[in-house]
Design an enzyme around this catalytic site. Structure first.
Site, PDB file in Angstrom:
ATOM      1  N   ARG A  55      11.481 -30.109 -24.076  1.00 41.34           N
ATOM      2  CA  ARG A  55      11.356 -29.265 -22.907  1.00 41.34           C
ATOM      3  C   ARG A  55      12.534 -28.329 -22.701  1.00 41.34           C
ATOM      4  O   ARG A  55      12.360 -27.142 -22.448  1.00 41.34           O
ATOM      5  CB  ARG A  55      11.200 -30.085 -21.621  1.00 41.34           C
ATOM      6  CG  ARG A  55       9.789 -30.500 -21.326  1.00 41.34           C
ATOM      7  CD  ARG A  55       9.784 -31.852 -20.680  1.00 41.34           C
ATOM      8  NE  ARG A  55      10.283 -32.818 -21.621  1.00 41.34           N
ATOM      9  CZ  ARG A  55       9.508 -33.453 -22.510  1.00 41.34           C
ATOM     10  NH1 ARG A  55       8.235 -33.246 -22.517  1.00 41.34           N
ATOM     11  NH2 ARG A  55      10.017 -34.303 -23.382  1.00 41.34           N
ATOM     12  N   THR A  56      13.740 -28.860 -22.790  1.00 40.27           N
ATOM     13  CA  THR A  56      14.886 -28.032 -22.421  1.00 40.27           C
ATOM     14  C   THR A  56      15.011 -26.844 -23.372  1.00 40.27           C
ATOM     15  O   THR A  56      15.114 -25.697 -22.938  1.00 40.27           O
ATOM     16  CB  THR A  56      16.178 -28.878 -22.407  1.00 40.27           C
ATOM     17  OG1 THR A  56      15.961 -29.993 -21.546  1.00 40.27           O
ATOM     18  CG2 THR A  56      17.355 -28.071 -21.895  1.00 40.27           C
ATOM     19  N   LYS A  84      29.611 -29.644 -41.453  1.00 41.80           N
ATOM     20  CA  LYS A  84      30.753 -29.447 -42.365  1.00 41.80           C
ATOM     21  C   LYS A  84      32.067 -29.777 -41.672  1.00 41.80           C
ATOM     22  O   LYS A  84      33.137 -29.607 -42.234  1.00 41.80           O
ATOM     23  CB  LYS A  84      30.800 -27.990 -42.834  1.00 41.80           C
ATOM     24  CG  LYS A  84      29.576 -27.526 -43.575  1.00 41.80           C
ATOM     25  CD  LYS A  84      29.763 -26.068 -43.970  1.00 41.80           C
ATOM     26  CE  LYS A  84      28.500 -25.488 -44.576  1.00 41.80           C
ATOM     27  NZ  LYS A  84      28.608 -24.028 -44.725  1.00 41.80           N
ATOM     28  N   ARG A 105      23.439 -28.300 -26.044  1.00 46.01           N
ATOM     29  CA  ARG A 105      23.219 -29.737 -25.800  1.00 46.01           C
ATOM     30  C   ARG A 105      24.001 -30.491 -26.869  1.00 46.01           C
ATOM     31  O   ARG A 105      23.934 -30.152 -28.048  1.00 46.01           O
ATOM     32  CB  ARG A 105      21.740 -30.088 -25.893  1.00 46.01           C
ATOM     33  CG  ARG A 105      21.532 -31.598 -25.903  1.00 46.01           C
ATOM     34  CD  ARG A 105      20.084 -31.987 -25.771  1.00 46.01           C
ATOM     35  NE  ARG A 105      19.599 -31.765 -24.416  1.00 46.01           N
ATOM     36  CZ  ARG A 105      18.411 -32.151 -23.980  1.00 46.01           C
ATOM     37  NH1 ARG A 105      17.575 -32.772 -24.797  1.00 46.01           N
ATOM     38  NH2 ARG A 105      18.031 -31.918 -22.747  1.00 46.01           N
ATOM     39  N   HIS A 133      23.385 -32.764 -16.644  1.00 49.91           N
ATOM     40  CA  HIS A 133      22.284 -31.933 -17.159  1.00 49.91           C
ATOM     41  C   HIS A 133      21.855 -31.012 -16.007  1.00 49.91           C
ATOM     42  O   HIS A 133      20.796 -31.201 -15.408  1.00 49.91           O
ATOM     43  CB  HIS A 133      21.139 -32.854 -17.595  1.00 49.91           C
ATOM     44  CG  HIS A 133      20.043 -32.193 -18.371  1.00 49.91           C
ATOM     45  ND1 HIS A 133      19.928 -30.819 -18.520  1.00 49.91           N
ATOM     46  CD2 HIS A 133      18.983 -32.725 -19.056  1.00 49.91           C
ATOM     47  CE1 HIS A 133      18.859 -30.555 -19.249  1.00 49.91           C
ATOM     48  NE2 HIS A 133      18.279 -31.689 -19.585  1.00 49.91           N
TER      49      HIS A 133
HETATM   50  C1  NCD Z   1      16.290 -35.598 -20.347  1.00 46.64           C
HETATM   51  C2  NCD Z   1      17.606 -35.497 -21.094  1.00 46.64           C
HETATM   52  O1  NCD Z   1      17.661 -34.935 -22.192  1.00 46.64           O
HETATM   53  O2  NCD Z   1      18.579 -35.951 -20.529  1.00 46.64           O
HETATM   54  N1  NCD Z   1      15.266 -34.832 -20.933  1.00 46.64           N
HETATM   55  C3  NCD Z   1      15.130 -33.525 -20.548  1.00 46.64           C
HETATM   56  O3  NCD Z   1      15.988 -32.715 -20.750  1.00 46.64           O
HETATM   57  N2  NCD Z   1      14.013 -33.182 -19.896  1.00 46.64           N
HETATM   58  C4  NCD Z   1      15.874 -37.000 -20.077  1.00 46.64           C
HETATM   59  C5  NCD Z   1      15.763 -37.965 -21.221  1.00 46.64           C
HETATM   60  O4  NCD Z   1      15.936 -37.609 -22.383  1.00 46.64           O
HETATM   61  O5  NCD Z   1      15.471 -39.124 -20.932  1.00 46.64           O
END
Ligand code: NCD
Length: 313
Positions: A55-56, A84, A105, A133
């Site tokens: 999703r993100t 590397k 991320r 997040h």
């Molecule tokens: C979450 C995350 O990555 O922290 N997912 C997301 O971004 N929608 C929640 C999760 O992974 O449990």
């Protein structure tokens, strides 16, 4: 409101007024998406994903493309020079030569902050380990706002892995700045909220109650925020297996809940919400995923300093 050039690493980087401004912008985009199709024309987003995401990453990419911008990036560290041994600082300096804004991320807490310090372009934290997040929180808050109108005085149950669940940490950080919010933390004792979340609540006007019993908490809630037990953050698989199915929400348990409860989940879910909940009108998690794209559109255009007028130039 001018957010141009800013980073978003933790929810506290934005004031309540700035968050509200983004929610208004997202609502305008939902109402008139056609007005925004060229707003980020000529702008390039870099997605730097050192950890899995559906999703993100896809909602950021969709957001940029729907604003008329373009996207480059990687979706796993093995395809970047991290494999590397390149440092985050060097990677972001390089990416800033090519792109106008970056989303990162990373499995390590603080990674996005390190990147932001070295970066000439805005950096957005799309999850740093078990820490924060913030764009998931913008998503969560927009979803609640569209349904309930405001956050004042609501009772929010956060359930599951409160220790490693970064979405919960960011949600608490942002919501505790609104007046009279009441949290009920539902978790096994091994997965309690970390100290920094408790401290944030203590500094605010919010209250926090703790329980290990979901059924006892359920009737009191306006919002139930379910989370997955974060397997990838556990040191040992046996602990994960022991804790993973501690809380499973199903249709039968919901009988005791309020009629206007909102069930949220950042997704992905594993077992913690049974699929028989999906057809309940109180299940908001897929609508929530859609809100994520709109609020990220609002965020990208704001950090890039772009408005509707740019598209008409
Ligand atoms: C979450 C995350 O990555 O922290 N997912 C997301 O971004 N929608 C929640 C999760 O992974 O449990």
């Amino acid at each position: 409101m001018d957010l141009k050039g800013r980073h978003l690493i933790a929810p506290s980087d934005f004031s309540v007024a700035e968050m509200e401004w983004l929610f208004d912008k997202a609502e305008q985009i939902i109402k008139n998406p056609k007005d925004y199709t060229e707003v980020c024309k000529g702008q390039l987003l870099a997605t730097l994903f050192y950890e899995a995401s559906t999703r993100t990453r896809l909602s950021f990419e969709a957001a940029m493309l729907r604003l008329g911008g373009q996207v480059i990036g990687f979706s796993e560290p093995t395809s970047s020079s991290a494999s590397k041994g390149e440092s985050i600082a060097d990677t972001i300096r390089t990416v800033a030569c090519y792109a106008d804004i970056a989303v990162m991320r990373h499995p390590k807490e603080g990674a996005a902050m390190v990147a932001a310090r070295q970066s000439e372009i805005p950096v957005i934290n799309a999850g740093d380990g078990g820490h924060h997040h913030p764009t998931q929180t913008l998503t969560d808050l927009l979803t609640i706002k569209l349904e309930k109108g405001e956050f004042k005085g609501i009772t929010v149950g956060v359930c599951g892995d409160l220790k490693f669940g970064r979405t919960v940490h960011s949600l608490i950080s942002a919501l505790s700045r609104y007046s009279g919010v009441k949290f009920i933390a539902i978790s096994p004792s091994e997965l309690r909220l970390p100290e920094f979340a408790w401290e944030e609540i203590a500094r605010s006007d919010a209250t926090l109650e703790e329980t290990t019993d979901m059924r006892e908490a359920l009737p009191k809630l306006d919002v139930l925020y379910m989370t997955r037990v974060q397997r990838e953050r556990f040191f040992n698989e046996e602990d994960y297996i022991r804790l993973k199915d501690r809380y499973i929400l199903n249709a039968a348990k919901l009988k005791d809940a309020k009629k206007d409860l909102m069930i949220l989940h950042p997704l992905p879910r594993v077992n913690e919400i049974s699929t028989d909940v999906d057809t309940d009108p109180r299940a908001f998690y897929f609508r929530q995923a859609k809100c994520g794209m709109y609020v990220r559109m609002a965020l990208l255009m704001s950090l890039l300093g772009r408005g509707i007028a740019h598209g008409n130039q």
